[in-house]
Design an enzyme around this catalytic site. Structure first.
Site, PDB file in Angstrom:
ATOM      1  N   HIS A   1      19.268   0.676 -14.368  1.00 43.87           N
ATOM      2  CA  HIS A   1      17.657   0.358 -14.326  1.00 43.87           C
ATOM      3  C   HIS A   1      17.041  -0.192 -15.827  1.00 43.87           C
ATOM      4  O   HIS A   1      16.986   0.804 -16.629  1.00 43.87           O
ATOM      5  CB  HIS A   1      16.687   1.193 -13.799  1.00 43.87           C
ATOM      6  CG  HIS A   1      15.381   0.848 -13.489  1.00 43.87           C
ATOM      7  ND1 HIS A   1      14.981  -0.453 -13.678  1.00 43.87           N
ATOM      8  CD2 HIS A   1      14.474   1.533 -12.563  1.00 43.87           C
ATOM      9  CE1 HIS A   1      13.976  -0.633 -13.061  1.00 43.87           C
ATOM     10  NE2 HIS A   1      13.442   0.277 -12.504  1.00 43.87           N
TER      11      HIS A   1
ATOM     12  N   TYR B   1      10.374   0.683 -17.909  1.00 45.82           N
ATOM     13  CA  TYR B   1      11.041   1.952 -18.230  1.00 45.82           C
ATOM     14  C   TYR B   1      11.901   1.840 -19.552  1.00 45.82           C
ATOM     15  O   TYR B   1      11.716   0.901 -20.360  1.00 45.82           O
ATOM     16  CB  TYR B   1      11.749   2.385 -17.163  1.00 45.82           C
ATOM     17  CG  TYR B   1      11.105   2.537 -15.601  1.00 45.82           C
ATOM     18  CD1 TYR B   1       9.789   3.354 -15.655  1.00 45.82           C
ATOM     19  CD2 TYR B   1      11.223   1.710 -14.335  1.00 45.82           C
ATOM     20  CE1 TYR B   1       8.955   3.479 -14.623  1.00 45.82           C
ATOM     21  CE2 TYR B   1      10.414   1.722 -13.394  1.00 45.82           C
ATOM     22  CZ  TYR B   1       9.255   2.580 -13.493  1.00 45.82           C
ATOM     23  OH  TYR B   1       8.442   2.646 -12.373  1.00 45.82           O
TER      24      TYR B   1
ATOM     25  N   ARG C   1      10.322  -4.103   0.050  1.00 48.61           N
ATOM     26  CA  ARG C   1       9.312  -3.454   1.033  1.00 48.61           C
ATOM     27  C   ARG C   1       9.197  -4.030   2.090  1.00 48.61           C
ATOM     28  O   ARG C   1       8.852  -3.162   3.332  1.00 48.61           O
ATOM     29  CB  ARG C   1       7.898  -3.969   0.394  1.00 48.61           C
ATOM     30  CG  ARG C   1       7.420  -2.806  -0.698  1.00 48.61           C
ATOM     31  CD  ARG C   1       5.933  -3.207  -1.673  1.00 48.61           C
ATOM     32  NE  ARG C   1       6.383  -4.113  -2.694  1.00 48.61           N
ATOM     33  CZ  ARG C   1       5.455  -4.670  -3.500  1.00 48.61           C
ATOM     34  NH1 ARG C   1       4.396  -4.028  -3.269  1.00 48.61           N
ATOM     35  NH2 ARG C   1       6.020  -5.594  -4.415  1.00 48.61           N
TER      36      ARG C   1
END
Length: 410
Positions: free
Chosen positions: A204, A209, A359
């Site tokens: 990631h 992040y 989603r």
């Protein structure tokens, strides 16, 4: 004791989501297999990693078995398990999954077993939340978790002492020793993922992040060899990739997700030379390719609070197309892809090599089966559900109408 999936309950001979007739796949790219290294995904639809905030001490449990098993049962070719923190303080929330110790491998193995039992390919994303750590799950609110509630508000780390937002933790600028420790933590998590049976590993490096925040000059204000120029800001991410590649088997694909734009420049494909933009993303992808990365998962945003996103259908596909074309590396397209026809169109236009859906899978776990209907391709359903397909066809035939695929997806 791990619970094995009985042979009679598995669907590995004719996995759900594969064409009944191989000839059909010649005309529908979405249902063609996708091979990288020695791993073959039976179609080109994958489940994006999405945090479920349902772990205790980073461990996987029966919720994860059920959650990820449902996608495998209904035809996803690849399932990327949610972000696993490489250290406890690298989680977004105290309820996030982890892979910083060997005990966490046991629960992960059960999830992997269920995914593989249905013929799907198990992947996982390994991550460090950086300055966005120690927050609460979104369904609880939007605030920093205290130590009393399992958070670590005083141990939040980042490239610089710049908080993501006023209500987020105040990060400590990482020392060089802490950077070195983080690199090793990613490698250790990758090693555990391999031992747990994971076939595709994704690092990631997006959404603000830790890796993402090092890449951007908007969040990285360091004056040492890890800040300033593109080469310096890319140093930590490239060290992570190299360390992971050293322990991750060469026979298994290594992917990385990046944010290709931060929207400081409201033009998505515009430049932000002192921050982060698509041109720097292409340059970074070229470096990833040299280190043995097999695919770049092209997302965007997440590093700067308050910017506006052009959140229209397939708005991020342009990033996958640009990186694929300019860097000469395989890409995955993500972002508001909600119809099978949309996914197929992306592949047909060679804008990406693989489709990752997030989603929409939460709204409809049978997105793959629905996509097949959308594209008029006859695919295998899980054995346990196949009688419903056959019955619907018989009923249509008795009524004197042409047999149709059922309109109700379980």
């Amino acid at each position: 004791m791990p619970v094995s999936v009985p042979t009679r309950a598995s669907n590995t001979v004719k996995p759900p989501g594969t064409p009944v007739s191989p000839q059909d796949a010649k005309h529908v790219k979405l249902f063609q297999p996708f091979q990288q290294q020695s791993v073959t995904m039976h179609n080109r639809i994958g489940v994006s990693p999405m945090c479920m905030y349902s772990s205790v001490d980073g461990n996987y449990n029966n919720f994860h078995v059920s959650h990820y098993g449902s996608f495998a049962l209904k035809g996803a070719g690849l399932i990327i398990i949610e972000a696993a923190g490489v250290v406890p303080e690298g989680r977004i929330t105290p309820q996030c999954a982890g892979l910083w110790n060997d005990e966490q491998m046991e629960g992960l193995k059960q999830v992997v077993e269920v995914i593989k039992s249905q013929g799907a390919t198990p992947g996982i994303q390994i991550a460090h939340a950086g300055r966005k750590a120690s927050m609460c799950p979104p369904f609880k609110g939007d605030y920093l978790e205290t130590e009393e509630d399992g958070g670590w508000p005083n141990k939040v780390l980042g490239p610089s002492e710049l908080a993501f937002a006023d209500h987020y933790g105040q990060p400590q600028a990482m020392t060089k020793e802490q950077i070195k420790e983080a690199v090793q933590a990613f490698a250790d998590a990758a090693y555990r993922a391999d031992k747990a049976g994971i076939e595709v590993l994704e690092i990631h490096g997006a959404h603000g992040y830790l890796i993402s925040s090092f890449l951007s000059g908007n969040s990285n204000k360091r004056t040492d060899e890890y800040g300033g120029s593109f080469e310096n800001r890319a140093r930590f991410p490239l060290e992570v990739v190299q360390a992971v590649r050293n322990v991750w088997p060469s026979t298994k694909p290594l992917w990385i997700r990046i944010s290709c734009a931060e929207y400081v420049n409201p033009e998505p494909m515009g430049l932000d030379p002192n921050g982060w933009d698509i041109q720097q993303s292409i340059q970074l992808a070229e470096e990833f390719k040299k280190l043995g990365v097999d695919l770049v998962d092209c997302s965007s945003g997440g590093n700067i609070k308050g910017v506006k996103y052009p959140a229209s259908p397939m708005y991020q596909v342009q990033f996958a197309e640009a990186v694929r074309r300019e860097a000469g590396i395989a890409t995955a397209a993500v972002g508001l892809i909600v119809e099978g026809e949309e996914a197929e169109d992306i592949l047909e236009k060679e804008q990406a090599d693989f489709i990752l859906v997030g989603r929409e899978f939460l709204r409809d776990s049978a997105f793959v089966l629905a996509s097949a209907q959308n594209l008029s391709i006859d695919i295998n359903w899980p054995n346990q559900y196949s009688w419903a397909v056959k019955k619907a066809r018989r009923n249509n035939t008795r009524k004197g109408t042409e047999a149709e695929k059922p309109t109700t997806i379980p």
